[in-house]
Design a protein around this motif. Structure first.
Motif, mmCIF file in Angstrom:
data_model
loop_
_atom_site.group_PDB
_atom_site.id
_atom_site.type_symbol
_atom_site.label_atom_id
_atom_site.label_comp_id
_atom_site.label_asym_id
_atom_site.label_seq_id
_atom_site.Cartn_x
_atom_site.Cartn_y
_atom_site.Cartn_z
ATOM 1 N N UNK A 1 0.771 -1.082 -0.040
ATOM 2 C CA UNK A 1 0.020 0.118 -0.018
ATOM 3 C C UNK A 1 0.898 1.226 -0.060
ATOM 4 N N UNK A 2 0.395 2.226 -0.698
ATOM 5 C CA UNK A 2 1.092 3.520 -0.735
ATOM 6 C C UNK A 2 0.128 4.751 -0.131
ATOM 7 N N UNK A 3 0.707 5.297 0.770
ATOM 8 C CA UNK A 3 0.143 6.378 1.672
ATOM 9 C C UNK A 3 0.466 7.652 1.061
ATOM 10 N N UNK A 4 -0.506 8.706 0.822
ATOM 11 C CA UNK A 4 -0.079 10.183 0.709
ATOM 12 C C UNK A 4 -0.817 10.848 1.839
ATOM 13 N N UNK A 5 -0.058 11.871 2.141
ATOM 14 C CA UNK A 5 -0.839 12.716 3.401
ATOM 15 C C UNK A 5 -0.145 14.180 3.469
ATOM 16 N N UNK A 6 -0.683 15.011 4.007
ATOM 17 C CA UNK A 6 -0.105 16.379 4.418
ATOM 18 C C UNK A 6 -0.911 17.039 5.509
ATOM 19 N N UNK A 7 -0.578 17.948 5.799
ATOM 20 C CA UNK A 7 -1.240 19.109 6.822
ATOM 21 C C UNK A 7 -2.446 19.605 6.314
ATOM 22 N N UNK A 8 -3.640 19.023 6.502
ATOM 23 C CA UNK A 8 -4.711 19.798 5.796
ATOM 24 C C UNK A 8 -5.561 20.132 6.986
ATOM 25 N N UNK A 9 -5.658 21.399 7.536
ATOM 26 C CA UNK A 9 -6.458 21.773 8.488
ATOM 27 C C UNK A 9 -7.956 21.877 8.349
ATOM 28 N N UNK A 10 -8.448 21.804 7.075
ATOM 29 C CA UNK A 10 -9.835 21.886 6.395
ATOM 30 C C UNK A 10 -9.953 20.912 5.541
ATOM 31 N N UNK A 11 -11.494 20.353 5.543
ATOM 32 C CA UNK A 11 -12.019 19.679 4.474
ATOM 33 C C UNK A 11 -11.814 18.224 4.190
ATOM 34 N N UNK A 12 -10.423 17.971 4.520
ATOM 35 C CA UNK A 12 -9.742 16.806 3.906
ATOM 36 C C UNK A 12 -9.998 15.538 4.970
ATOM 37 N N UNK B 1 -14.799 14.769 11.209
ATOM 38 C CA UNK B 1 -13.458 14.113 10.525
ATOM 39 C C UNK B 1 -13.585 13.757 9.036
ATOM 40 N N UNK B 2 -14.855 13.196 8.792
ATOM 41 C CA UNK B 2 -15.221 12.665 7.556
ATOM 42 C C UNK B 2 -16.136 13.484 6.645
ATOM 43 N N UNK B 3 -16.414 14.571 7.275
ATOM 44 C CA UNK B 3 -17.153 15.681 6.328
ATOM 45 C C UNK B 3 -16.617 16.174 5.299
ATOM 46 N N UNK B 4 -17.537 16.096 4.216
ATOM 47 C CA UNK B 4 -16.869 16.783 2.867
ATOM 48 C C UNK B 4 -17.475 17.897 2.453
ATOM 49 N N UNK B 5 -17.245 19.090 2.797
ATOM 50 C CA UNK B 5 -17.849 20.028 2.648
ATOM 51 C C UNK B 5 -17.963 20.448 1.300
ATOM 52 N N UNK B 6 -19.198 20.654 0.556
ATOM 53 C CA UNK B 6 -19.214 20.752 -0.875
ATOM 54 C C UNK B 6 -18.481 22.217 -1.575
ATOM 55 N N UNK B 7 -18.518 23.258 -0.462
ATOM 56 C CA UNK B 7 -17.903 24.601 -1.150
ATOM 57 C C UNK B 7 -16.493 24.283 -1.292
ATOM 58 N N UNK B 8 -16.076 23.604 -0.040
ATOM 59 C CA UNK B 8 -14.616 23.318 0.196
ATOM 60 C C UNK B 8 -14.041 22.690 -1.235
ATOM 61 N N UNK B 9 -14.962 21.462 -1.281
ATOM 62 C CA UNK B 9 -14.355 20.665 -2.599
ATOM 63 C C UNK B 9 -14.408 21.339 -3.972
ATOM 64 N N UNK B 10 -15.354 22.044 -3.997
ATOM 65 C CA UNK B 10 -15.598 22.990 -5.311
ATOM 66 C C UNK B 10 -14.527 23.565 -5.551
ATOM 67 N N UNK B 11 -13.962 24.401 -4.313
ATOM 68 C CA UNK B 11 -12.865 25.141 -4.436
ATOM 69 C C UNK B 11 -11.626 24.572 -4.628
ATOM 70 N N UNK B 12 -11.527 23.436 -4.124
ATOM 71 C CA UNK B 12 -10.280 22.607 -4.276
ATOM 72 C C UNK B 12 -10.385 22.174 -5.738
ATOM 73 N N UNK B 13 -11.323 21.869 -6.366
ATOM 74 C CA UNK B 13 -11.154 21.381 -7.630
ATOM 75 C C UNK B 13 -10.731 22.449 -8.686
ATOM 76 N N UNK B 14 -11.416 23.568 -8.357
ATOM 77 C CA UNK B 14 -11.153 24.717 -9.078
ATOM 78 C C UNK B 14 -9.705 25.149 -9.078
ATOM 79 N N UNK B 15 -9.030 25.175 -7.776
ATOM 80 C CA UNK B 15 -7.590 25.626 -7.619
ATOM 81 C C UNK B 15 -6.798 24.607 -7.982
#
Ligand code: GDP
Ligand code: PEP
Ligand code: MN
Length: 681
Positions: free
Chosen positions: A488-499, A635-649
């Motif tokens: 298994x390969x695991x990616x991760x980072x410091x994501x204070x929000x949304x992830x 911890x598992x919430x996926x805020x729609x606005x956050x992810x829309x912005x994430x995609x755009x960015x």
């Protein structure tokens, strides 16, 4: 004994037109330029990558006339005549340019180690820590505390797209690069000893290992390389007349000669003129002006990652910024995982973790770098090319990382931590009661340091440098020449929000996309302003040795070979925040996430589709025995606005920074993510 000298200048290089560039290059680049990572103003801090089309062409330099060639050098230690021919040539060539007083050829013996520590102590560069066995404290010039990276990158990078500046590659002209090198190295070691360090990345003689020779004028670097790599005479015996990576390092502070530049501290360096250059086509690394970590221990980030990633692509393997760990479940079944987190985001901690879940056992193969290759059975196998840990000290405690604490009790060099009056070390988050009669001196030398001053006792990027084989949970296969099987390969980072805490990719392409889309809050490991969330694809942004678009092609290409067992890919985030800090307790509790990952690799039906990937089904993360209540929903919430912005960015980032070199499959993955987010999946 002595060396005769005639050629007082480093060989110059020239460039072929119309060849492909390497480096974290994105789209079209002018073909007669070099690229580099730079900090700030080019004239101040440079971090240069030369492209792989460098061609040798000797010519004299304008500096040649200014240097009075030395006729002979004292060989203080070792025998120049016994060096393999190519090594001897490399040493002589650089001695002529750098003009050291003496040469020391390292044999890696205990006698040599004692001599080095004696000299470092005599020169005030290190102090013994009498509370432990053979442990030492070095403190640096406060201007030399982290890996060089662009701080004001946006001033120094070229245009990738009209009006946009690149963050994956910086470029400079060959003339500027030549001037940059020629104005630094000639005469740079005057008054100092030049050490020659033969080192192996990976077990000596293993088919996956590679050899380098580092020339340096820093005894601290020699002492650290002795811990971080397999180093000494046996490497030369294995190398014979073979090729090696040529690593040249100088602190850039000659002791005699023209007006001395550099530092007033017992830590020689030359922060104004730092330059770390990579010349892949010549298998060469040149580093000047910094004595710190990734800038000076050239086997680590420069060789094992930057040059390594180029060799890996050429030879069909992977050189990655990943820890390697073994995980054994309560049934005694064992699997190995590799995980890529950006610097100071938890690799060392995860690699040495003490699982809180009963029955689980973790073993450590490596904490920073993985060299991986598919074997003839299609199994991905990884080796740790290093022999030590260069770990972040602050935050390390008996609670967070007891195995690191146990590892560093002997034979360890600490850099930029606080010192206690009873001969011990101290840093923020060490979580130890200090007796009343014990005082602390801060890394800056402030005696009787107090918390109340608001200044830390240890620099946030202070480090311990310690031998891997002292780790109580070192894996019994950690030096296995063929490497350990990665499932298994695991990616991760410091994501204070949304992830979310953890999710799994739908398939390999989506997994590669997760790596490409990796982002993290900036840390003290490199010099950035503030805690801004930055892109760090594959945790490799500062370490790509070649075009990131081609790097993605390389990763994607493994899917075309149906004989390969592709590992499952995951994304984790220990760092999501709520109103009162981190939502997840982290450290040993991360074993609960590893347990879920383990079960997924075994095919257990405990995942469900979400917009971002496969997430745990309700209650499939084992929370039994967890002391404090955790808000799993949040911890598992996926805020729609956050992810829309994430995609755009992400779209903007890929367009601007990778452009036409972005593989279509990655663009498709982004499109699919966008659609899933849109349709509330
Ligand atoms: N909150 C939290 N902090 C962590 C966790 N793992 C590591 N850290 C902290 O992150 C910093 C860097 O960790 P380290 O393992 O040295 O990162 P590396 O540079 O990637 O090896 C240290 O201060 C750790 O204490 C975790 O699971 N949760
Ligand atoms: C030495 C480093 O390692 P790490 O990834 O452990 O922070 C660094 O980033 O310079
Ligand atoms: Mn680390």
């Amino acid at each position: 004994m002595g060396v005769d000298t005639k050629m007082p200048q480093r060989q110059r290089v020239s460039f072929k037109k119309d060849e492909i560039l390497v480096g974290g290059v994105n789209q079209f680049q002018p073909t007669d330029q070099l690229f580099f990572w730079g900090r700030g103003n080019i004239s101040q801090w440079l971090f240069v990558f030369a492209s792989h089309f460098l061609k040798e062409a000797a010519s004299s330099s304008k500096f040649a006339s200014k240097i009075e060639p030395k006729r002979r050098y004292d060989i203080l230690y070792g025998n120049l005549n016994r060096l393999p021919k190519k090594v001897r040539f490399f040493v002589e060539e650089n001695a002529k340019v750098c003009q050291p007083d003496a040469i020391h050829i390292c044999d890696g013996s205990d006698k040599e180690k004692e001599l080095l520590y004696y000299m470092l102590q005599r020169d005030g560069a290190i102090k013994p820590l009498r509370k432990y066995e053979n442990c030492w404290l070095a403190t640096t010039d406060p201007a030399d505390v982290a890996r060089v990276e662009s701080q004001e990158k946006h001033d120094t990078v070229p245009r990738i797209k009209d009006g946009v500046k690149g963050t994956l590659a910086n470029w400079m002209s060959p003339e500027d690069m030549e001037t940059a090198l020629d104005s630094r190295f000639p005469g740079c070691m005057r008054g100092r000893t030049m050490y020659v360090i033969p080192f192996s990345m990976g077990p000596v003689g293993s088919p996956l290992s590679k050899i380098g020779i580092e020339i340096t004028d820093s005894a601290y670097v020699v002492a650290s390389m002795k811990i971080m790599t397999r180093m000494g005479q046996n490497v030369l015996d294995t190398l014979k007349d073979g090729d090696f990576i040529k690593c040249l390092h100088s602190v850039g502070q000659p002791v005699t000669g023209t007006a001395p530049t550099g530092s007033k501290y017992a830590w020689p360096c030359n922060p104004k003129d730092v330059l770390v250059a990579h010349l892949p086509e010549r298998n060469e690394i040149c580093s000047y002006g910094s004595g710190y970590g990734g800038n000076s221990l050239l086997g680590k980030k420069c060789f094992a990652l930057r040059i390594g990633s180029i060799l890996a692509r050429r030879e069909g393997w992977l050189a990655e910024h990943m820890l390697i760990m073994g995980v054994e479940n309560p049934q005694g079944e064992k699997k190995y995982f590799a995980a890529a987190f950006p610097s100071a985001c938890g690799k060392t901690n995860l690699a040495m973790m003490e699982p809180s879940l009963p029955g689980y056992k973790v073993t450590c193969v490596g904490d920073d770098i993985a060299w991986m290759r598919f074997d003839k059975n299609g199994q991905l196998r990884a080796i740790n090319p290093e022999a030590g840990f260069f770990g972040v000290a602050p935050g390390t405690s008996m609670k967070t990382n007891p195995n690191a604490m146990r590892t560093i009790q002997k034979n360890t060099v600490f850099t930029n931590v606080g010192a206690t009056s009873d001969g011990g070390v101290y840093w923020e988050g060490m979580d130890e009661e200090m007796p009343d009669n014990v005082s602390t001196t801060s890394w800056l030398g402030v005696e009787d340091w107090r918390k109340e001053t608001g200044k830390p006792a240890a620099h946030p990027n202070s480090r311990f440098c310690t031998p891997a084989d002292q780790c109580p949970i070192i894996d019994d296969q950690w030096e296995s020449p063929e490497g350990v099987p990665i499932e298994g390969i695991i990616f991760g980072g410091r994501r204070p929000e949304g992830v979310p805490l953890v999710y799994e990719s739908f398939d390999w392409n989506h997994g590669v996309f997760l790596g490409a889309a990796l982002k993290s809050e900036a840390t003290a490991a490199a010099e950035h302003k503030g805690k801004v969330v930055m892109h760090d694809p594959f945790a490799m942004r500062p370490f790509f040795g070649y075009n990131f678009g081609h790097y993605l092609d390389h990763w994607l290409s493994f899917q075309d070979n149906d004989k390969l067992k592709l590992p499952k890919v995951f994304h984790v985030n220990w760092f999501r925040k709520g109103p009162s800090g981190f939502l997840w307790p982290g450290f040993g509790e991360n074993s609960r996430v590893l347990d879920w990952i383990f079960r997924r690799v075994n095919g257990e039906d405990c995942a469900m589709k979400s917009a971002v990937g496969l997430v745990p089904t309700p209650d499939s993360i084992d929370l039994s025995g967890l002391k404090d209540k955790v808000d799993m929903e949040e911890l598992f919430r996926l805020p729609k606005d956050f992810w829309k912005m994430e995609v755009e960015e992400l779209n903007k980032y890929f367009e601007e920074q990778v452009g036409e070199d972005l593989p279509a499959k990655i663009r498709q993955e982004l499109k699919k993510l966008e659609q899933r987010v849109e349709s509330d999946l």
